[in-house]
Motif scaffolding. Structure first.
Motif, PDB file in Angstrom:
ATOM      1  N   LEU A  65       0.076   1.281  14.395  1.00 38.40           N
ATOM      2  CA  LEU A  65       0.011  -0.313  14.952  1.00 38.40           C
ATOM      3  C   LEU A  65       0.091  -1.059  16.136  1.00 38.40           C
ATOM      4  O   LEU A  65      -0.279  -1.564  16.110  1.00 38.40           O
ATOM      5  N   VAL A  66      -1.537   0.247  17.165  1.00 42.37           N
ATOM      6  CA  VAL A  66      -2.328  -0.307  18.528  1.00 42.37           C
ATOM      7  C   VAL A  66      -2.879  -0.854  17.011  1.00 42.37           C
ATOM      8  O   VAL A  66      -3.322  -1.504  17.480  1.00 42.37           O
ATOM      9  N   ALA A  67      -3.470  -0.378  16.090  1.00 39.58           N
ATOM     10  CA  ALA A  67      -4.903  -0.960  15.087  1.00 39.58           C
ATOM     11  C   ALA A  67      -4.968  -2.509  14.464  1.00 39.58           C
ATOM     12  O   ALA A  67      -5.162  -2.786  14.863  1.00 39.58           O
ATOM     13  N   GLU A  68      -3.436  -2.332  13.988  1.00 39.77           N
ATOM     14  CA  GLU A  68      -2.513  -3.381  13.865  1.00 39.77           C
ATOM     15  C   GLU A  68      -2.461  -5.134  14.993  1.00 39.77           C
ATOM     16  O   GLU A  68      -3.235  -5.475  14.184  1.00 39.77           O
ATOM     17  N   ILE A  69      -2.701  -4.351  15.451  1.00 42.74           N
ATOM     18  CA  ILE A  69      -2.363  -5.134  16.641  1.00 42.74           C
ATOM     19  C   ILE A  69      -4.285  -5.626  17.557  1.00 42.74           C
ATOM     20  O   ILE A  69      -4.476  -6.804  16.949  1.00 42.74           O
ATOM     21  N   LEU A  70      -4.278  -4.710  17.656  1.00 40.16           N
ATOM     22  CA  LEU A  70      -6.576  -5.379  17.700  1.00 40.16           C
ATOM     23  C   LEU A  70      -6.822  -5.730  17.052  1.00 40.16           C
ATOM     24  O   LEU A  70      -7.989  -6.131  17.240  1.00 40.16           O
ATOM     25  N   GLU A 112      -9.339  11.030  22.142  1.00 34.79           N
ATOM     26  CA  GLU A 112      -8.801  11.189  21.399  1.00 34.79           C
ATOM     27  C   GLU A 112      -8.049  10.408  20.634  1.00 34.79           C
ATOM     28  O   GLU A 112      -8.158  10.105  19.488  1.00 34.79           O
ATOM     29  N   LEU A 113      -7.243   9.076  20.945  1.00 40.43           N
ATOM     30  CA  LEU A 113      -6.098   8.726  21.231  1.00 40.43           C
ATOM     31  C   LEU A 113      -7.282   7.117  21.076  1.00 40.43           C
ATOM     32  O   LEU A 113      -6.783   6.696  19.545  1.00 40.43           O
ATOM     33  N   ALA A 114      -8.632   7.337  21.387  1.00 36.66           N
ATOM     34  CA  ALA A 114      -9.473   5.977  20.898  1.00 36.66           C
ATOM     35  C   ALA A 114      -9.910   6.377  19.892  1.00 36.66           C
ATOM     36  O   ALA A 114      -9.934   5.469  18.995  1.00 36.66           O
ATOM     37  N   GLU A 115     -10.079   7.080  19.078  1.00 37.00           N
ATOM     38  CA  GLU A 115     -11.091   7.903  18.386  1.00 37.00           C
ATOM     39  C   GLU A 115     -10.049   7.024  16.847  1.00 37.00           C
ATOM     40  O   GLU A 115     -10.260   6.557  16.014  1.00 37.00           O
ATOM     41  N   GLN A 116      -8.188   7.614  17.604  1.00 32.03           N
ATOM     42  CA  GLN A 116      -7.774   7.743  16.414  1.00 32.03           C
ATOM     43  C   GLN A 116      -7.412   6.095  15.672  1.00 32.03           C
ATOM     44  O   GLN A 116      -7.106   5.722  14.419  1.00 32.03           O
ATOM     45  N   VAL A 117      -7.750   4.925  16.929  1.00 30.95           N
ATOM     46  CA  VAL A 117      -7.246   4.515  17.086  1.00 30.95           C
ATOM     47  C   VAL A 117      -7.918   2.979  16.335  1.00 30.95           C
ATOM     48  O   VAL A 117      -7.817   2.433  15.204  1.00 30.95           O
ATOM     49  N   LYS A 118      -9.533   3.308  16.359  1.00 32.29           N
ATOM     50  CA  LYS A 118     -10.637   3.442  15.667  1.00 32.29           C
ATOM     51  C   LYS A 118     -11.206   3.501  14.520  1.00 32.29           C
ATOM     52  O   LYS A 118     -11.579   2.459  13.393  1.00 32.29           O
ATOM     53  N   LEU A 135     -10.168  -0.809  24.555  1.00 36.87           N
ATOM     54  CA  LEU A 135     -10.351   0.423  23.603  1.00 36.87           C
ATOM     55  C   LEU A 135     -11.491   1.051  24.592  1.00 36.87           C
ATOM     56  O   LEU A 135     -11.595   2.300  24.707  1.00 36.87           O
ATOM     57  N   GLU A 136     -12.390   0.095  25.472  1.00 35.29           N
ATOM     58  CA  GLU A 136     -13.428   0.618  26.751  1.00 35.29           C
ATOM     59  C   GLU A 136     -12.069   1.696  27.483  1.00 35.29           C
ATOM     60  O   GLU A 136     -12.582   2.466  28.331  1.00 35.29           O
TER      61      GLU A 136
END
Length: 337
Positions: A200-205, A226-232, A217-218
């Motif tokens: 959902l975070v990826a879709e929103i971003l 780890e979570l940032a990498e998952q989202v990216k 993301l920063e």
């Protein structure tokens, strides 16, 4: 096209946005929830010819509702009723105020509109028809019809009959019923409903401005790498066009309406990605874009990023239509046979 009296709320919203034009509609979209944007956008694509009279009536209704809200905020319901009655007659003022009151009070059963209809049917099947009718009367027509269709014939008839003859009910009773239903539906779902996650975070971003995306993301990378990498890995960014099949990239290039977007976007791309784009277009087009890039000179980074986002949006629309397949870094490569 239907008469204005036959139009649903989402149809009126679509007509309003089309009448206001793309630029003003975009500003209004910023204040809507994502599911609201989706419903209105779908309705806009389904709009056929709308007569000037219907457009005028929709605009007039919106204006009157805004006017009524202002009167309520200035002096309460009594002041609003008096002011509107003087302006347009008691009967019309009453209808407008009822509409505004419902909007201001909100819908106590809004959380049920997003529930699975099958779960709602299970939740309500042993309830008295009076309770079921009260709940369905407060759901969206789409959700109410889905639940109604799953009820036994005799219960269905009783519910419809009671909805048709239903009058006002006290807020205390509604609140009591709402609280009870929320507790029971949470128990039924076992408290494990998925309401978020990296997807959902990826879709929103993917839908926000590039500045907002970078900022989020920063911060995420600092607090939870780890979570940032998952989202990216779940997001599609301009560099991911390197992963796109040549034929799919050709479809994207052909679907970009303004070549200036390609010029701007490629100014901020790596040499490798530029070459991939150039080899998937005609030599004449590639030469023209290269010349335009040289002539253009330096441009603000925000313009480059905005152009890249527009091309990404084109690719996403093609992906959703099933015309291409987008590959994201870190995602499992889709296998075709």
């Amino acid at each position: 096209m239907k008469d204005k009296k036959e139009l649903k709320g989402v149809e009126k919203a679509a007509i309003l946005l089309v009448t206001l034009g793309a630029e003003r509609a975009a500003q209004i979209y910023k204040h809507l929830k994502e599911d609201e944007i989706e419903k209105v956008s779908i309705q806009i694509t389904q709009l056929k010819a709308v007569s000037p009279d219907v457009k005028l009536e929709v605009l007039r209704e919106v204006y009157n509702d805004i006017l009524a809200r202002e009167y309520v905020e200035q002096g309460g319901l009594d002041f609003a009723k008096s002011a509107l009655a003087n302006a347009m007659g008691e009967e019309r003022a009453k209808r407008i105020l009822e509409r505004v009151q419902r909007s201001l009070e909100g819908n106590p059963f809004e959380f049920l509109d997003k529930a699975d209809p099958e779960q709602l049917i299970m939740l309500l099947e042993n309830e008295h028809p009076q309770v079921i009718s009260l709940i369905l009367a407060n759901l969206s027509p789409e959700q109410a019809s889905a639940v109604l269709g799953g009820l036994p014939d005799q219960v269905r008839y009783e519910v419809i009959r009671r909805i048709a003859s239903m009058e006002s009910i006290t807020p205390d009773v509604l609140e009591l019923l709402r609280t009870s239903l929320q507790t029971r539906i949470s128990t039924m779902m076992g408290g494990t409903a998925k309401v978020g996650g990296p997807e959902l975070v990826a879709e929103i971003l993917n839908r926000v401005d590039s500045n907002v995306e970078k900022s989020v993301l920063e911060k995420l990378e600092k607090e939870d790498p780890e979570l940032a990498e998952q989202v990216k890995n779940l997001m599609f960014v301009f560099d991911d066009f390197m992963l796109l099949d040549d034929r799919d990239l050709q479809k994207v290039i052909r679907s970009v309406k303004d070549n200036r977007d390609l010029v701007l976007a490629l100014k901020g791309a790596t040499e490798e990605l530029k070459e991939k784009f150039f080899k998937n277009m005609s030599q004449r087009m590639a030469l023209m874009l290269k010349e335009d890039m040289e002539v253009m000179g330096r441009v603000p980074l925000r313009e480059v990023e905005a152009a890249q986002q527009r091309i990404i949006q084109v690719a996403k629309e093609l992906d959703e239509a099933g015309e291409i397949v987008l590959q994201r870094r870190g995602a499992e490569e889709e296998v075709f046979i």
